[in-house]
Write an enzyme that holds these catalytic residues in place. Structure first.
Site, mmCIF file in Angstrom:
data_model
loop_
_atom_site.group_PDB
_atom_site.id
_atom_site.type_symbol
_atom_site.label_atom_id
_atom_site.label_comp_id
_atom_site.label_asym_id
_atom_site.label_seq_id
_atom_site.Cartn_x
_atom_site.Cartn_y
_atom_site.Cartn_z
ATOM 1 N N VAL A 340 0.835 -1.199 0.000
ATOM 2 C CA VAL A 340 0.000 0.000 0.000
ATOM 3 C C VAL A 340 0.867 1.245 0.000
ATOM 4 O O VAL A 340 1.925 1.285 0.629
ATOM 5 C CB VAL A 340 -0.960 0.027 1.224
ATOM 6 C CG1 VAL A 340 -1.908 -1.149 1.184
ATOM 7 C CG2 VAL A 340 -0.191 0.028 2.537
ATOM 8 N N ASP A 341 0.427 2.235 -0.740
ATOM 9 C CA ASP A 341 1.037 3.557 -0.676
ATOM 10 C C ASP A 341 0.547 4.225 0.605
ATOM 11 O O ASP A 341 -0.479 3.821 1.161
ATOM 12 C CB ASP A 341 0.629 4.363 -1.913
ATOM 13 C CG ASP A 341 1.280 5.726 -1.952
ATOM 14 O OD1 ASP A 341 2.454 5.829 -1.561
ATOM 15 O OD2 ASP A 341 0.610 6.684 -2.362
#
Length: 663
Positions: A340-341
Site C-alpha cells: 500500500v502507498d
C-alpha cells in the site's frame, strides 16, 4: 452496444446458447422451449393413460422432438461445418439414436431438457448483465436546459453538449456529468460510488449522471456528453471486463475442447466393444452409448465459471468497485500479500493541524491566529494546513507586514509592529529561542512522524524573542484504515506492507497506527518496484494499492493494481486493474472477500458438475440409468450451478455475513 443485447461469448461457444440467432430474451426461443415441453408432457400423459391412439402419442413425441430440434440442429450443423464437435452435435446424435432404437419418448425428453438448460444458461448470464446495464436507466432521458431568455426548456440528453447549463430540481436525478454553478444540496452518489450517505455539494463541486439531487435546486454546467458520462464509462468497462476470460474459464474451455471429441470416441467404443468382444446385445449397448453421450454433455461445467465471474463483477460494480476482468477478480481471490502507498491510501492525503501546544500565556486559538497571520502569503502545504485550520475555527487574524519567505526554514512577518516567525526546528535554533522543554516537545512530535511549525516572537532590539507555541501537522490516518486492514488479515492476506516516498520515521509511525506489518520509507519509484518483486517471489499473488498515476510502475508490476478514489480521475480508471470509485479501504477488503467467495463458488460448481458427470457416467456404463434421467440430472446440475453463482449478486449485507462466517 448495451449489456442487454450483448450475449455472453463464452456461453455461446460452449453450449451453442445463442449461436442460432436467438437473443437471451427472444420470444421465439422461449416459445419453442415451452412448446416442446407441452408436447412432451402431453405425450407422456397419453402414454401413462395407455391411450388407444398410439399414433397420437407418437405424434406428440415427434412434434416435441422436432420443435426442440429447431434450437439444437442448426448450431450443430454450423459446428460440424467449422470442424468442431460441440454439445449440440452430441445432443443431435443422441436424440437421433434414441429414435433409431425405438425410444421416441426419451428422444423428446432429451431435446426438451437440453433446450431448457440452454435457456436457463442464457437467462442467468442475461440477468447478471442486466443488473449492471440497469445503471444506465438511472439517468433521466431529458434535461432542463437554460435558454437565452433565462428560462429552462426540456431537451433530450443526447442533444445536450458540454458547456451548456442545466437545472436539476430537488428530488430529481442528475441527467449528465457537470459542475455546480449555483445552489447547494446533498447528493446521493450510491449508483457511482456505492456509498450509502449523501454527499454535500456546493458551487464548484462535480456531480455525476444518475445520482440523486437532495433538497436544493442546482444549476449545473455540463462537462461531458451523455455517452462520455461516468455512468456510461462504468457500464462499458464492466461489459468489457465480462468479455475477458478468467484463468479458470480458459481452463474449462481447453478442457471442453479435448473432452467433447473424447466423449464421442468413448461412446463409440461402448457401443462396439462389448457386442464384439463378449457377444453383448447390440441394441442394449447402443442405448448405453447414447446415454453415455447425453450425460457427458458438460453444460453445467462450462457455464460454472462465466456465470460466477459475471455475477461477481456486477456485484462489485454495484458497490463502487470496478474490476477490469475475470482474471483480476480471480487474482483478488488469491491475494496473499498487499503493498500500500501511504499518502492518499492509508492517510487522507491532505496535511492537517493535529495539535496546538501553547508555550506562553496565549490560548490555542491565539497561537493559531498568529501562525495563520505569518503564513498568510505562503503556498507551502504546511502553511496552507495552518490557514485552513484557522478558517475552520472561524478565527480572524491581524494583517501581516513585511512578509518574507526563508527558504527551507519558514516565514517571517511583522504583526502589530512586532517581528514574528513561523517555521521549523532549524529556524527556531537560528533564532536562538529553543530551550530543553521546547526540544523535548519537538522530539515527541517528530517521533510520531508528524511535521511541526514553531510560532514565535523574533528577537529584536532589547527583546530576546520567545516561542509562543508549537503546532503539530500530520496527514491523518483514514478512520476506516485500522478496521479495513484487520479485515484483510482475517480474510487471508498474510502480509501488508507500506511503500512510501515519505521519510522512514513518518512511514513507521503511520504503519504502527494502522496496524501494517512492515513499512518502508524514503522510496523512489524504482525502489517500490524492487519491493514488489520481492513480495511476488515469496507470496506469488501480490496486490498494490495506490493513486493510479504516481504509483503506475508498482501498480503495473503487481498481480493486481488497485487505484483509490478514482471518481474524478479518468486516467486512474484506465490505468488500474481495479478502480475504487470512493476513497474507502473497506472496499478493498470487500473486493478481496468477494473475489475469494467467487473462487469458492467456481470451485464448488466445477467439482459438483464433475461429480454428477462421474456418477451418471458409471450408471450409464452399468445400465442403471436412462436417457431422460441422464439429461434431467445434467439440467438439474446446470440449474443448481446457475443459482449458486447468482448468489453473488446479493447485497453487501450478505457479503459481510459471509465474510464473518468465513473469518
Amino acid at each position: 452496444m448495451s449489456a442487454e443485447t450483448h450475449s455472453h461469448p463464452e456461453a455461446k461457444q460452449a453450449c451453442g446458447g445463442c449461436e442460432h440467432g436467438h437473443d437471451e430474451t427472444s420470444l421465439p426461443r422461449n416459445f419453442l422451449v415451452a412448446a416442446s415441453g407441452v408436447l412432451l408432457a402431453l405425450g407422456l400423459l397419453l402414454q401413462w393413460l395407455q391411450a388407444q391412439s398410439f399414433t397420437l402419442t407418437l405424434l406428440c413425441f415427434a412434434s416435441a422432438t422436432g420443435v426442440g430440434a429447431l434450437l439444437v440442429v442448426p448450431p450443430a450443423w454450423k459446428a460440424l461445418t467449422h470442424g468442431r464437435l460441440d454439445m449440440n452435435v452430441l445432443m443431435t446424435v443422441a436424440v437421433s439414436g434414441a429414435w433409431m432404437v425405438g425410444e421416441g419418448a426419451e428422444g423428446a425428453a432429451v431435446v426438451f431438457l437440453f433446450a431448457l438448460s440452454e435457456l436457463l444458461e442464457s437467462w442467468s448470464v442475461g440477468r447478471a448483465r442486466r443488473a449492471i446495464a440497469s445503471l444506465l436507466k438511472l439517468a433521466p432521458e431529458v434535461a432542463y436546459v437554460r435558454q437565452a431568455d433565462g428560462s429552462y426548456k426540456e431537451m433530450p440528453v443526447g442533444k445536450v453538449e458540454a458547456g451548456i447549463e442545466i437545472q436539476v430540481r430537488s428530488g430529481d436525478r442528475i441527467p449528465l456529468d457537470g459542475e455546480i454553478v449555483s445552489g447547494a444540496s446533498s447528493v446521493n452518489q450510491a449508483p457511482i460510488t456505492g456509498e450509502s450517505m449523501p454527499v454535500e455539494k456546493k458551487p464548484g463541486d462535480h456531480v455525476y449522471a444518475g445520482t440523486i439531487n437532495g433538497e436544493g435546486t442546482l444549476k449545473i454546467r455540463v462537462t461531458k456528453r451523455v455517452n462520455d458520462s461516468m455512468l456510461a464509462r462504468i457500464t462499458r468497462l464492466v461489459e468489457e471486463a465480462e468479455g475477458q476470460k478468467a484463468p479458470a474459464q480458459r481452463f474449462v474451455d481447453r478442457f471442453a475442447g479435448v473432452y467433447t471429441p473424447t466423449v464421442f470416441v468413448v461412446a463409440l467404443l461402448v457401443a462396439l466393444i462389448p457386442p464384439l468382444v463378449v457377444s453383448g446385445d447390440w441394441m442394449q449397448w447402443g442405448y448405453r452409448s447414447l446415454v453415455f453421450l447425453v450425460i457427458a454433455c458438460p453444460c453445467a461445467l462450462v457455464i460454472a465459471t462465466p456465470v460466477s465471474i459475471v455475477s461477481g463483477l456486477t456485484a462489485l460494480a454495484r458497490r463502487g468497485v470496478l474490476v477490469k476482468g475475470g482474471a483480476y477478480l480471480e487474482v483478488l481471490g488469491r491475494l496473499r500479500a498487499l503493498a500500500v502507498d501511504k499518502t492518499g491510501t492509508i492517510t487522507q492525503g491532505r496535511p492537517r493541524v493535529t495539535g496546538i501546544f501553547p508555550q506562553s500565556d496565549l490560548t490555542e486559538n491565539d497561537v493559531l491566529a498568529r501562525a495563520a497571520a505569518v503564513d498568510a502569503t505562503s503556498s507551502h502545504p504546511l502553511a496552507q494546513a495552518v490557514i485552513n485550520e484557522a478558517r475552520e475555527r472561524k478565527l480572524s487574524w491581524p494583517e501581516a507586514e513585511h512578509s518574507q519567505s526563508v527558504t527551507g526554514r519558514g516565514m517571517r512577518a511583522t504583526l502589530e509592529g512586532h517581528p514574528h516567525f513561523a517555521g521549523n526546528h532549524a529556524m527556531a535554533h537560528e533564532m536562538g529561542v529553543c530551550s530543553p522543554d521546547i526540544e523535548s516537545k519537538l522530539h515527541e512530535i517528530e517521533e510520531r512522524g508528524e511535521s511541526l511549525v514553531i510560532v514565535g516572537h523574533a528577537p529584536h532590539d532589547d527583546c530576546p524573542g520567545a516561542v509562543l507555541g508549537i503546532l503539530s501537522i500530520g496527514d491523518p490516518l483514514r478512520p476506516e484504515a485500522p478496521s479495513a486492514l484487520q479485515r484483510l488479515h482475517k480474510a487471508g492476506v498474510e502480509k501488508v506492507v507500506m511503500l512510501s516516498g515519505d521519510n522512514q520515521i513518518t512511514a513507521s509511525a503511520i504503519a504502527k497506527q494502522a496496524g501494517i506489518d512492515e513499512a518502508y520509507g524514503d522510496l523512489m519509484p524504482d525502489d517500490k518496484i524492487t519491493h514488489i518483486r520481492r513480495l511476488k517471489e515469496r507470496y506469488e499473488h501480490v496486490g498494490m494499492i495506490g493513486d493510479g498515476i504516481n504509483d503506475a510502475p508498482a501498480l503495473a508490476l503487481a498481480s493486481v493494481g488497485i487505484a483509490m478514489g478514482t471518481i474524478g480521475s479518468d486516467t486512474a480508471i484506465e490505468t488500474a486493474d481495479v478502480a475504487l470509485m470512493k476513497d474507502d479501504l473497506i472496499r478493498v477488503s470487500d473486493a478481496i472477500l468477494l473475489g475469494r467467495r467467487t473462487l469458492k463458488i467456481i470451485q464448488f460448481n466445477v467439482g459438483f458438475a464433475l461429480s454428477v458427470k462421474a456418477l451418471f457416467l458409471i450408471l450409464a456404463f452399468t445400465g442403471h440409468t436412462s436417457l431422460w434421467l441422464a439429461i434431467l440430472a445434467d439440467t438439474g446440475a446446470t440449474l443448481l450451478v446457475i443459482l449458486n453463482a447468482l448468489r453473488l449478486l446479493k447485497d453487501s449485507g450478505s457479503l459481510r455475513r459471509w465474510s464473518q462466517a468465513r473469518i
